[in-house]
Design a protein around this motif. Structure first.
Motif, PDB file in Angstrom:
ATOM      1  N   SER A 119     115.515  85.821  19.536  1.00 52.55           N
ATOM      2  CA  SER A 119     116.595  85.662  18.572  1.00 52.55           C
ATOM      3  C   SER A 119     117.392  86.958  18.538  1.00 52.55           C
ATOM      4  CB  SER A 119     116.014  85.374  17.185  1.00 52.55           C
ATOM      5  OG  SER A 119     117.033  85.381  16.214  1.00 52.55           O
ATOM      6  N   ALA A 120     118.713  86.839  18.517  1.00 52.36           N
ATOM      7  CA  ALA A 120     119.563  88.033  18.540  1.00 52.36           C
ATOM      8  C   ALA A 120     120.895  87.746  17.853  1.00 52.36           C
ATOM      9  CB  ALA A 120     119.811  88.483  19.977  1.00 52.36           C
ATOM     10  N   THR A 121     121.588  88.818  17.532  1.00 58.16           N
ATOM     11  CA  THR A 121     122.967  88.746  17.052  1.00 58.16           C
ATOM     12  C   THR A 121     123.823  89.577  17.993  1.00 58.16           C
ATOM     13  OG1 THR A 121     122.325  88.431  14.744  1.00 58.16           O
ATOM     14  CG2 THR A 121     124.532  89.314  15.144  1.00 58.16           C
ATOM     15  N   TYR A 122     125.002  89.043  18.332  1.00 54.44           N
ATOM     16  CA  TYR A 122     125.970  89.750  19.160  1.00 54.44           C
ATOM     17  C   TYR A 122     127.114  90.221  18.265  1.00 54.44           C
ATOM     18  CZ  TYR A 122     123.727  87.168  23.021  1.00 54.44           C
ATOM     19  OH  TYR A 122     122.837  86.631  23.915  1.00 54.44           O
ATOM     20  N   ASP A 123     127.377  91.515  18.291  1.00 54.86           N
ATOM     21  CA  ASP A 123     128.556  92.080  17.634  1.00 54.86           C
ATOM     22  C   ASP A 123     129.516  92.476  18.741  1.00 54.86           C
ATOM     23  OD1 ASP A 123     128.118  92.305  14.628  1.00 54.86           O
ATOM     24  OD2 ASP A 123     126.233  93.125  15.412  1.00 54.86           O
ATOM     25  N   ASP A 124     130.674  91.837  18.770  1.00 58.41           N
ATOM     26  CA  ASP A 124     131.618  91.992  19.869  1.00 58.41           C
ATOM     27  C   ASP A 124     132.933  92.597  19.403  1.00 58.41           C
ATOM     28  OD1 ASP A 124     129.824  90.672  21.583  1.00 58.41           O
ATOM     29  OD2 ASP A 124     130.726  88.718  21.164  1.00 58.41           O
ATOM     30  N   ARG A 125     133.568  93.315  20.325  1.00 59.98           N
ATOM     31  CA  ARG A 125     134.963  93.717  20.170  1.00 59.98           C
ATOM     32  C   ARG A 125     135.697  93.124  21.361  1.00 59.98           C
ATOM     33  NH1 ARG A 125     134.928  99.136  20.403  1.00 59.98           N
ATOM     34  NH2 ARG A 125     135.799  99.246  22.491  1.00 59.98           N
ATOM     35  N   TYR A 126     136.751  92.375  21.076  1.00 63.15           N
ATOM     36  CA  TYR A 126     137.551  91.728  22.109  1.00 63.15           C
ATOM     37  C   TYR A 126     138.923  92.385  22.137  1.00 63.15           C
ATOM     38  CZ  TYR A 126     134.193  88.078  20.709  1.00 63.15           C
ATOM     39  OH  TYR A 126     133.063  87.384  20.353  1.00 63.15           O
ATOM     40  N   GLU A 127     139.469  92.501  23.335  1.00 68.19           N
ATOM     41  CA  GLU A 127     140.818  93.045  23.482  1.00 68.19           C
ATOM     42  C   GLU A 127     141.578  92.230  24.520  1.00 68.19           C
ATOM     43  OE1 GLU A 127     140.526  97.182  24.502  1.00 68.19           O
ATOM     44  OE2 GLU A 127     139.379  97.669  22.676  1.00 68.19           O
ATOM     45  N   ILE A 136     135.848  90.959  26.775  1.00 73.05           N
ATOM     46  CA  ILE A 136     134.948  91.722  25.917  1.00 73.05           C
ATOM     47  C   ILE A 136     135.135  93.205  26.227  1.00 73.05           C
ATOM     48  CG2 ILE A 136     132.544  92.168  25.296  1.00 73.05           C
ATOM     49  CD1 ILE A 136     131.933  89.275  26.358  1.00 73.05           C
ATOM     50  N   ALA A 137     135.382  94.003  25.181  1.00 72.30           N
ATOM     51  CA  ALA A 137     135.472  95.454  25.322  1.00 72.30           C
ATOM     52  C   ALA A 137     134.131  96.103  24.964  1.00 72.30           C
ATOM     53  CB  ALA A 137     136.576  96.015  24.430  1.00 72.30           C
ATOM     54  N   LYS A 138     133.390  95.451  24.065  1.00 72.59           N
ATOM     55  CA  LYS A 138     132.087  95.989  23.663  1.00 72.59           C
ATOM     56  C   LYS A 138     131.233  94.860  23.108  1.00 72.59           C
ATOM     57  CE  LYS A 138     129.960  99.435  20.630  1.00 72.59           C
ATOM     58  NZ  LYS A 138     130.244 100.498  19.640  1.00 72.59           N
ATOM     59  N   ARG A 139     129.967  94.843  23.523  1.00 71.81           N
ATOM     60  CA  ARG A 139     128.991  93.913  22.953  1.00 71.81           C
ATOM     61  C   ARG A 139     127.739  94.707  22.608  1.00 71.81           C
ATOM     62  NH1 ARG A 139     127.325  87.845  24.519  1.00 71.81           N
ATOM     63  NH2 ARG A 139     128.959  87.558  22.966  1.00 71.81           N
ATOM     64  N   LEU A 140     127.351  94.642  21.342  1.00 72.13           N
ATOM     65  CA  LEU A 140     126.109  95.228  20.866  1.00 72.13           C
ATOM     66  C   LEU A 140     125.151  94.079  20.574  1.00 72.13           C
ATOM     67  CD1 LEU A 140     124.301  97.523  19.781  1.00 72.13           C
ATOM     68  CD2 LEU A 140     125.451  97.208  17.561  1.00 72.13           C
ATOM     69  N   VAL A 141     123.987  94.119  21.210  1.00 70.12           N
ATOM     70  CA  VAL A 141     122.971  93.081  21.038  1.00 70.12           C
ATOM     71  C   VAL A 141     121.908  93.606  20.085  1.00 70.12           C
ATOM     72  CG1 VAL A 141     121.255  91.633  22.190  1.00 70.12           C
ATOM     73  CG2 VAL A 141     123.378  92.262  23.389  1.00 70.12           C
ATOM     74  N   THR A 142     121.703  92.912  18.968  1.00 67.93           N
ATOM     75  CA  THR A 142     120.619  93.230  18.047  1.00 67.93           C
ATOM     76  C   THR A 142     119.580  92.137  18.182  1.00 67.93           C
ATOM     77  OG1 THR A 142     122.149  94.291  16.504  1.00 67.93           O
ATOM     78  CG2 THR A 142     119.980  93.645  15.638  1.00 67.93           C
ATOM     79  N   ARG A 143     118.449  92.477  18.761  1.00 66.71           N
ATOM     80  CA  ARG A 143     117.372  91.497  18.916  1.00 66.71           C
ATOM     81  C   ARG A 143     116.525  91.499  17.655  1.00 66.71           C
ATOM     82  NH1 ARG A 143     114.573  93.080  24.260  1.00 66.71           N
ATOM     83  NH2 ARG A 143     115.207  95.110  23.525  1.00 66.71           N
ATOM     84  N   TRP A 144     116.353  90.320  17.067  1.00 64.43           N
ATOM     85  CA  TRP A 144     115.551  90.185  15.854  1.00 64.43           C
ATOM     86  C   TRP A 144     114.087  89.972  16.194  1.00 64.43           C
ATOM     87  CZ3 TRP A 144     118.123  92.276  12.297  1.00 64.43           C
ATOM     88  CH2 TRP A 144     119.513  92.144  12.250  1.00 64.43           C
ATOM     89  N   PHE A 145     113.840  89.191  17.232  1.00 58.84           N
ATOM     90  CA  PHE A 145     112.469  89.063  17.714  1.00 58.84           C
ATOM     91  C   PHE A 145     112.461  88.586  19.154  1.00 58.84           C
ATOM     92  CE2 PHE A 145     113.101  84.788  15.835  1.00 58.84           C
ATOM     93  CZ  PHE A 145     112.753  83.982  16.904  1.00 58.84           C
ATOM     94  N   VAL A 146     111.376  88.961  19.828  1.00 66.19           N
ATOM     95  CA  VAL A 146     111.039  88.440  21.148  1.00 66.19           C
ATOM     96  C   VAL A 146     109.569  88.071  21.045  1.00 66.19           C
ATOM     97  CG1 VAL A 146     110.825  88.926  23.616  1.00 66.19           C
ATOM     98  CG2 VAL A 146     112.690  89.974  22.299  1.00 66.19           C
ATOM     99  N   SER A 147     109.270  86.794  21.155  1.00 68.19           N
ATOM    100  CA  SER A 147     107.876  86.383  21.003  1.00 68.19           C
ATOM    101  C   SER A 147     107.062  86.791  22.229  1.00 68.19           C
ATOM    102  CB  SER A 147     107.768  84.867  20.788  1.00 68.19           C
ATOM    103  OG  SER A 147     108.056  84.171  21.987  1.00 68.19           O
TER     104      SER A 147
END
Length: 158
Positions: A119-127, A136-147
């Motif tokens: 499970s993850a969230t993507y925080d993106d900046r588009y230009e 996509i100019a920037k993608r930060l991946v925040t992983r909440w869990f990896v089983s």
């Protein structure tokens, strides 16, 4: 309608809808590119100087060659992946700048056949730059869990 509500032209509203569709296609293209090994598609989604940031040991990939290398790293970690992205919210910061946030669920197969859920969230900046194409100019991946890898036997497609 409040006093602060701005009436926009039909042209501006159509432009926003067109941009929202293009940005949704970037997010979907990311999943398709990774899951189906479509490297050309995957690389076409990013600006040449983009940042693809995956904290927690996966790495920070800068520029198109770094982003190309990300697929080698992912290929070493997983035999295959299947991503589903949802809850995509886009905020426009100007006619050619936007941010996006989306959640992702993935089923990832280890090289030994075990399965992990991610499970993850993507925080993106588009230009949208000189060529008029959103990327996509920037993608930060925040992983909440990896089983932990589990012996879930996947049946072949039918």
């Amino acid at each position: 309608m409040t006093a602060s509500t701005q009436i926009r032209s039909l042209e501006d509203r159509v432009e926003e809808l067109t941009s929202r569709t293009a940005l949704a296609e970037l997010v979907a293209g990311y999943c398709r590119g990774v899951d189906h090994g479509e490297l050309d598609l995957f690389l076409s989604l990013w600006h040449d100087d983009a940042e693809y940031l995956i904290p927690g040991g996966r790495g920070d990939f800068i520029g198109i060659e770094g982003i190309r290398q990300s697929q080698v790293v992912i290929g070493k970690a997983w035999k295959s992946t299947k991503h589903w992205t949802t809850n995509h919210v886009i905020t426009f910061d100007g006619p050619d700048l936007a941010t996006g946030k989306s959640d992702c669920f993935a089923i990832c197969e280890h090289h030994d056949g075990k399965i992990s859920l991610v499970s993850a969230t993507y925080d993106d900046r588009y230009e949208r730059r000189g060529d008029g194409v959103w990327r996509i100019a920037k993608r930060l991946v925040t992983r909440w869990f990896v089983s932990e890898g589990t012996d879930i036997r996947l049946l072949p497609a039918f």
